[in-house]
Structure formats: C-alpha cells, structure tokens
Design an enzyme around this catalytic site. Sequence first.
Site, PDB file in Angstrom:
ATOM      1  N   LYS A   1     -10.820 -15.413  -4.459  1.00 29.38           N
ATOM      2  CA  LYS A   1     -11.448 -15.564  -5.775  1.00 29.38           C
ATOM      3  C   LYS A   1     -11.619 -14.203  -6.404  1.00 29.38           C
ATOM      4  O   LYS A   1     -11.805 -13.196  -5.707  1.00 29.38           O
ATOM      5  CB  LYS A   1     -12.816 -16.239  -5.661  1.00 29.38           C
ATOM      6  CG  LYS A   1     -13.222 -16.987  -6.918  1.00 29.38           C
ATOM      7  CD  LYS A   1     -12.409 -18.262  -7.079  1.00 29.38           C
ATOM      8  CE  LYS A   1     -12.845 -19.079  -8.274  1.00 29.38           C
ATOM      9  NZ  LYS A   1     -12.122 -20.353  -8.367  1.00 29.38           N
TER      10      LYS A   1
ATOM     11  N   SER B   1      -1.265 -25.620  -8.892  1.00 29.43           N
ATOM     12  CA  SER B   1      -0.887 -24.210  -8.732  1.00 29.43           C
ATOM     13  C   SER B   1       0.087 -24.044  -7.560  1.00 29.43           C
ATOM     14  O   SER B   1       1.016 -23.231  -7.624  1.00 29.43           O
ATOM     15  CB  SER B   1      -2.133 -23.355  -8.490  1.00 29.43           C
ATOM     16  OG  SER B   1      -2.813 -23.104  -9.699  1.00 29.43           O
TER      17      SER B   1
END
Length: 471
Positions: free
Chosen positions: A106, A362
């Site tokens: 992240k 993704s």
Amino acid sequence: MAEQNSFFENVNKNFDRASQFTKWPQGLLEQIKAANSVLRLRFPLKRDDGSLEVIEAYRVQHSHHKTPCKGGIRFSENVDQDEVMALAALMTYKCAIVNVPFAGGKGGIKINPKKYSEFELQKITRRYTSELIKKNFIGPGIDVPAPDYGTGAREMAWILDTYMSMNPGMIDGAACVTGKPVSQGGVRGRTEATGLGVFYGVREVCNTHKVMDKVGLSLGVEGKRVIIQGLGNVGFHSAKFFRAFGAKVVAIAEYEGAIYSEQGLNEEEVFKHRKKTGSILNFPGATNLPSSNAALETECDILIPAALESVINESNADRVKAKIIGEAANGPLTPEADAILNAKGVVIIPDMYLNAGGVTVSYFEWLKNLSHVRYGRMEKRFTENMNKQILAQLEDLTGKKVSSAERAFIEHGADEVDLVYSGLEETMVSATREILEVWNSNDAIPDMRTAAYIVAINKVGTSYDELGIFP
C-alpha cells in the site's frame, strides 16, 4: 473513555481472534502479521506560486510470501504510517482469499489533492514514483501500485510514464502499475470493478439459505432495501449494480449529508444533481436526513459503507438497523462495533474480501500487460462464427427463427469487458462460498470476518510452509 486502537491494531486484533482456529505455530503467525518493509519519504515540492513545501509519503510492503506486492496509492490528508501498514496487511489477506498471487502492499501521500493544481499533482506523483524506483519499491515483479482514494487512471499513467523513462526498453514495463487508461495498457472494466465485486459478494451471501434464514430475509437481492454511504467510485457502482438487479437504493449518504426515498434513488441522477448543485441534498423526490451518519442508522436490509474507516463504532453500532452490512470501504467497522452488531445477529460481510474486485481486475490487467494481448482478441470472431453456425443448424432443424435480439445475444462473442466481468464473478462467488464453508464448519467461529481471516491465514501460512522458511 477507553483509548481507541489504531487501524493497524484493529486489523491485528481481528487476526489474533482468527488465528486460534488455525494450526500454525506462534512464530509463523507473528511473521504473517508483521509489516515486512516500510518506506517513509520526504521530498520537496515547488508550488505554482514559487513557495516550497515538504511532502510526506509512504509505501509499505506487508508480506513477501509471494511477489510482486500489490496495493493502491491514496492521496489524503489522513495518510500516516499506521493507516498504510493496516491497508497493506488487508491487501495480503485479501489477495490470499481471492486466490490472486500477490502479497500485500500500500502507498499513500499526505495531501488533499483538491488543494493542488494538476501540474503540482503531476510533479508530486512523478517524484514519488522516482523515489520508489530508487528504493526498488516498484516493478512488474517487485511491487505494483494501483489507484485508491484520491487517485485514478491519470495518476497511474504518470507513474507508468515515469517508470518507463527510468527503465527504457523494459518490455514488461506496463505491468509496473495497474488501473491505467485503456490506451496505456489498462483493462476494460477496471473502473467499476470494486463496486461490481461488492455486488457479486453480497448477492452470493443473499443467495445462501442459512444466512438469509439467520437474518429473517428472503433469498436474493431483488426487492431488498439498500443504503449506500459514500458516492465515490465504489459507492456509485455498488448502487448502480444493486439497482440494475432489482434492489431499491433507499438512501445515499455523502459528507455533506444524506437523502432518503422509500421508492428508491437513481445513483446517476443523484450524481448529476450533486455535480450541478455541489450537494446531494434537496434531490427532487427525496427527503434530507439530519446528517450523513443518520443514514447509517436508518431502517434497511443491506447497508454498504463505501467511504472511510471506523464510521461504525461503539458509539453508534447499537443504533444500526441493517440486517446485512457489506464493507465496501476498508475498515468501516471497529472491532467494538463488530461485537455489538454480531450480538444483535447482524451478518457483516468483511472488507478484506468484499472489496477485492479492484485487485482482482488489477490482476487481470497485470496478466494482460505481461502477455501483450487484449482479452478476447484471439477467440472473439471464432466464437461468433461458431455460434452463428450452431444457430443456423438449429433453425434449419426446427424450422423456427429466433428474434433479432435473441440472435444478437446468442451469436455474441466475448469482448474484453465480458471476460473481465466473468472472471470477477467467478472470483467473488468462489471466495464467498469458501468463507461460508469455513464459517459453517465450526460453531465456535463467531462471524464471517473471523472465517475470512482463517481462510487468509491458512493460505499465507501454507505459502510460507511450502517455501521451507519455517521448517
């Protein structure tokens, strides 16, 4: 008043509660839980007015049991190291549950993007990317960012361009980031992926007899009253698909307030109204609720919090009337709220897999970039020609003709977006069934969230075990 746990502590609290139902030794559990690598950045920005500002940014690689790491980059004033670590951990567990071969990562930049010009945002994004490249924190086989809160296809295109300019000739370079514009190697269906995944996950739960008997509702999403908190990308598309499949979106909440209509709201019309007036309030045919939080406490069958974390906590959980809560946002419920709502018999569909539509699609985009071919290109025409032949044979044998609409449907060969939707549906349905199977296998497992963590811990633990790191 008791001190509130941090977001990362809340994630680990849920992890610890689930780990007691697994077979793994404590040392391995600690390794799974730990954030492996944390990059904290500070770099200067020259503003359009000539002033200098120091930008704070992060990238966390939570786990390395698989590579690459995968996770979005958010632009928000609330970004801090704890939040990015928590979101990276959730990505590890999310990818494991939906069988996407990534570890969790992240990123975050501590800015309010609305306060910067497009040129300033481009400079911030490109500098951040160059720092990730220098620290080996980005690459098709290392760490692959994606859009998150406050970012989108535009920022991903800037990341790709910066990466390619510093890695000229890298044939698989487009796979260094996902969520790109289709013209830059993106995949069709990525924009709506998270909201569509939320719908698929909730729909599968609503099609399960045992769960619907528990909450006293009939099977299916048709006719169910749904409340959406947050009309961003995820909330908008969640509302769109629930409405398209027969549910009624009776309330929508945003930061400026909330609106309610027993007859149901059309999210596209609400979005247009907000764009025109600057607010969802005073939408024709709807009633304004006293506050945005009031929507969370309004009578409904399904509540979809699709904005920020900890919006349902110990102070308001007891007033929540929904029978099913689908966590479209990351961490919208605190552990204290979990306990209160579970005691009331509410079924909570956890964020850690329910909003996995984004990372699933993704993954499809990443595979597309590595294979260098659009989905459907090789077989679309072959399938259409074959379907035409079969239909013609059936019409000859029966002496009957199908309508033009039926003909178009039967003859259609799958486009890229059809295949993406199909792959996403398969992923979410399979993950939901696996979690429900674990939940139903042991009466001591208190809720669906714990079952989801058990599934994730077992898959990550198996990866470590098979690598021989912990013999």
